[in-house]
Design a protein around this motif. Structure first.
Motif, PDB file in Angstrom:
ATOM      1  N   ARG A 126      -3.620 -24.163   3.299  1.00 17.93           N
ATOM      2  CA  ARG A 126      -2.859 -25.313   2.852  1.00 17.93           C
ATOM      3  C   ARG A 126      -1.619 -24.864   2.079  1.00 17.93           C
ATOM      4  O   ARG A 126      -1.632 -23.820   1.416  1.00 17.93           O
ATOM      5  CB  ARG A 126      -3.723 -26.232   1.990  1.00 17.93           C
ATOM      6  N   VAL A 127      -0.579 -25.659   2.186  1.00 18.73           N
ATOM      7  CA  VAL A 127       0.716 -25.264   1.624  1.00 18.73           C
ATOM      8  C   VAL A 127       1.134 -26.236   0.526  1.00 18.73           C
ATOM      9  O   VAL A 127       1.019 -27.450   0.676  1.00 18.73           O
ATOM     10  CB  VAL A 127       1.804 -25.246   2.725  1.00 18.73           C
ATOM     11  N   ILE A 128       1.605 -25.679  -0.583  1.00 16.69           N
ATOM     12  CA  ILE A 128       2.263 -26.465  -1.634  1.00 16.69           C
ATOM     13  C   ILE A 128       3.575 -25.766  -1.946  1.00 16.69           C
ATOM     14  O   ILE A 128       3.590 -24.629  -2.404  1.00 16.69           O
ATOM     15  CB  ILE A 128       1.399 -26.581  -2.910  1.00 16.69           C
ATOM     16  N   ASP A 129       4.660 -26.429  -1.674  1.00 14.11           N
ATOM     17  CA  ASP A 129       5.985 -25.813  -1.824  1.00 14.11           C
ATOM     18  C   ASP A 129       6.831 -26.681  -2.747  1.00 14.11           C
ATOM     19  O   ASP A 129       7.197 -27.806  -2.396  1.00 14.11           O
ATOM     20  CB  ASP A 129       6.651 -25.674  -0.458  1.00 14.11           C
ATOM     21  N   VAL A 130       7.110 -26.172  -3.937  1.00 17.64           N
ATOM     22  CA  VAL A 130       7.928 -26.898  -4.912  1.00 17.64           C
ATOM     23  C   VAL A 130       9.337 -26.317  -4.891  1.00 17.64           C
ATOM     24  O   VAL A 130       9.522 -25.111  -5.026  1.00 17.64           O
ATOM     25  CB  VAL A 130       7.338 -26.778  -6.338  1.00 17.64           C
ATOM     26  N   SER A 131      10.314 -27.189  -4.677  1.00 22.64           N
ATOM     27  CA  SER A 131      11.699 -26.716  -4.606  1.00 22.64           C
ATOM     28  C   SER A 131      12.616 -27.718  -5.294  1.00 22.64           C
ATOM     29  O   SER A 131      12.270 -28.887  -5.470  1.00 22.64           O
ATOM     30  CB  SER A 131      12.130 -26.517  -3.144  1.00 22.64           C
ATOM     31  N   LEU A 132      13.795 -27.236  -5.652  1.00 18.03           N
ATOM     32  CA  LEU A 132      14.795 -28.084  -6.311  1.00 18.03           C
ATOM     33  C   LEU A 132      16.157 -27.649  -5.791  1.00 18.03           C
ATOM     34  O   LEU A 132      16.548 -26.490  -5.951  1.00 18.03           O
ATOM     35  CB  LEU A 132      14.728 -27.907  -7.837  1.00 18.03           C
ATOM     36  N   ASP A 133      16.870 -28.588  -5.158  1.00 15.00           N
ATOM     37  CA  ASP A 133      18.172 -28.221  -4.616  1.00 15.00           C
ATOM     38  C   ASP A 133      19.288 -28.888  -5.405  1.00 15.00           C
ATOM     39  O   ASP A 133      19.059 -29.754  -6.250  1.00 15.00           O
ATOM     40  CB  ASP A 133      18.279 -28.563  -3.124  1.00 15.00           C
ATOM     41  N   GLY A 134      20.514 -28.482  -5.090  1.00 10.02           N
ATOM     42  CA  GLY A 134      21.665 -28.977  -5.833  1.00 10.02           C
ATOM     43  C   GLY A 134      21.897 -30.459  -5.687  1.00 10.02           C
ATOM     44  O   GLY A 134      22.375 -31.126  -6.620  1.00 10.02           O
ATOM     45  N   GLY A 135      21.579 -31.011  -4.505  1.00 11.59           N
ATOM     46  CA  GLY A 135      21.787 -32.439  -4.286  1.00 11.59           C
ATOM     47  C   GLY A 135      20.947 -33.291  -5.212  1.00 11.59           C
ATOM     48  O   GLY A 135      21.423 -34.310  -5.737  1.00 11.59           O
ATOM     49  N   GLU A 136      19.704 -32.890  -5.410  1.00  7.24           N
ATOM     50  CA  GLU A 136      18.826 -33.649  -6.304  1.00  7.24           C
ATOM     51  C   GLU A 136      19.305 -33.566  -7.748  1.00  7.24           C
ATOM     52  O   GLU A 136      19.308 -34.569  -8.479  1.00  7.24           O
ATOM     53  CB  GLU A 136      17.398 -33.113  -6.185  1.00  7.24           C
ATOM     54  N   VAL A 137      19.734 -32.372  -8.159  1.00 11.30           N
ATOM     55  CA  VAL A 137      20.244 -32.203  -9.524  1.00 11.30           C
ATOM     56  C   VAL A 137      21.518 -33.027  -9.727  1.00 11.30           C
ATOM     57  O   VAL A 137      21.685 -33.713 -10.745  1.00 11.30           O
ATOM     58  CB  VAL A 137      20.511 -30.714  -9.825  1.00 11.30           C
ATOM     59  N   PHE A 138      22.421 -32.973  -8.747  1.00  5.66           N
ATOM     60  CA  PHE A 138      23.668 -33.735  -8.846  1.00  5.66           C
ATOM     61  C   PHE A 138      23.395 -35.225  -8.924  1.00  5.66           C
ATOM     62  O   PHE A 138      24.008 -35.941  -9.734  1.00  5.66           O
ATOM     63  CB  PHE A 138      24.558 -33.423  -7.638  1.00  5.66           C
TER      64      PHE A 138
END
Length: 207
Positions: A166-178
């Motif tokens: 099973r996969v859990i992938d936490v990410s944060l990109d610039g679009g979400e921050v902006f």
């Protein structure tokens, strides 16, 4: 002396007229842009709603006659066919997708409401500023949900895998921050100007 005074008065009137004309031109430009953005937002509402409904049906019925059975989603570092995901998991994914689109529609509707006020020259009324405040709140909600829904969606898409796969992938990109930062600024400006407008209205009623 009287001639000089009349001359100064004439120049003063011309300067006032020029200032009024320039102000009128600036306000007209603002109204034109606001009207344009309002109609773009209106079109975007219909497009976003149509795409959202279409994608929801694809998630729920990946083997529909109107589209390919090879529709896939990105899971971790690879792709997985939607048709291979059990219906219960696809339903949860569809719910996440619907919430995401509802938040996007909220942003577009709030933007349209702001432009509708600006189009009529209503810049500082409590209702106009309430819409600016609402736009910021929708943007922050969208960014927060987008951040949270990505790992949840990936986990749901792999629930039928063996536990070790099973996969859990936490990410944060610039679009979400902006989006979050811009939403916070809209929230702040809307709140400040809304309170200022309410205070000004209270002062006018007292006088």
């Amino acid at each position: 002396m009287k001639t000089a005074n009349l001359s100064d008065l004439g120049r003063g009137i011309k300067m006032v007229d020029a200032s009024i004309n320039e102000q009128s031109k600036r306000l007209k430009r603002i109204r034109i842009v606001a009207r344009l953005v309002k109609w773009i937002a209106t079109l975007s509402l219909f497009v976003t709603l149509t795409v959202g409904i279409g994608l929801t049906f694809v998630f729920l019925f990946p083997q529909g006659p109107a589209w390919s059975i090879d529709e896939t989603i990105w899971v971790g570092e690879g792709e997985r066919a939607l048709a291979a995901i059990p219906i219960e998991q696809r339903f949860i994914l569809a719910v996440l997708l619907v919430v995401n689109f509802v938040l996007a529609l909220g942003i577009i509707w709030a933007l349209r409401s702001v432009c509708r006020h600006f189009e009529t020259g209503d810049y500082f009324s409590p209702q106009a500023l309430e819409n600016v405040f609402s736009l910021g709140a929708w943007m922050i909600s969208f960014a927060v949900f987008d951040i949270a829904s990505d790992p949840v969606g990936i986990m749901v898409a792999t629930l039928d895998y063996p536990e070790v796969e099973r996969v859990i992938d936490v990410s944060l990109d610039g679009g979400e921050v902006f989006t979050m930062i811009l939403g916070a600024l809209m929230l702040l400006f809307g709140w400040i100007f809304r309170e200022a407008a309410l205070l000004a209205e209270d002062n006018r009623q007292i006088v």
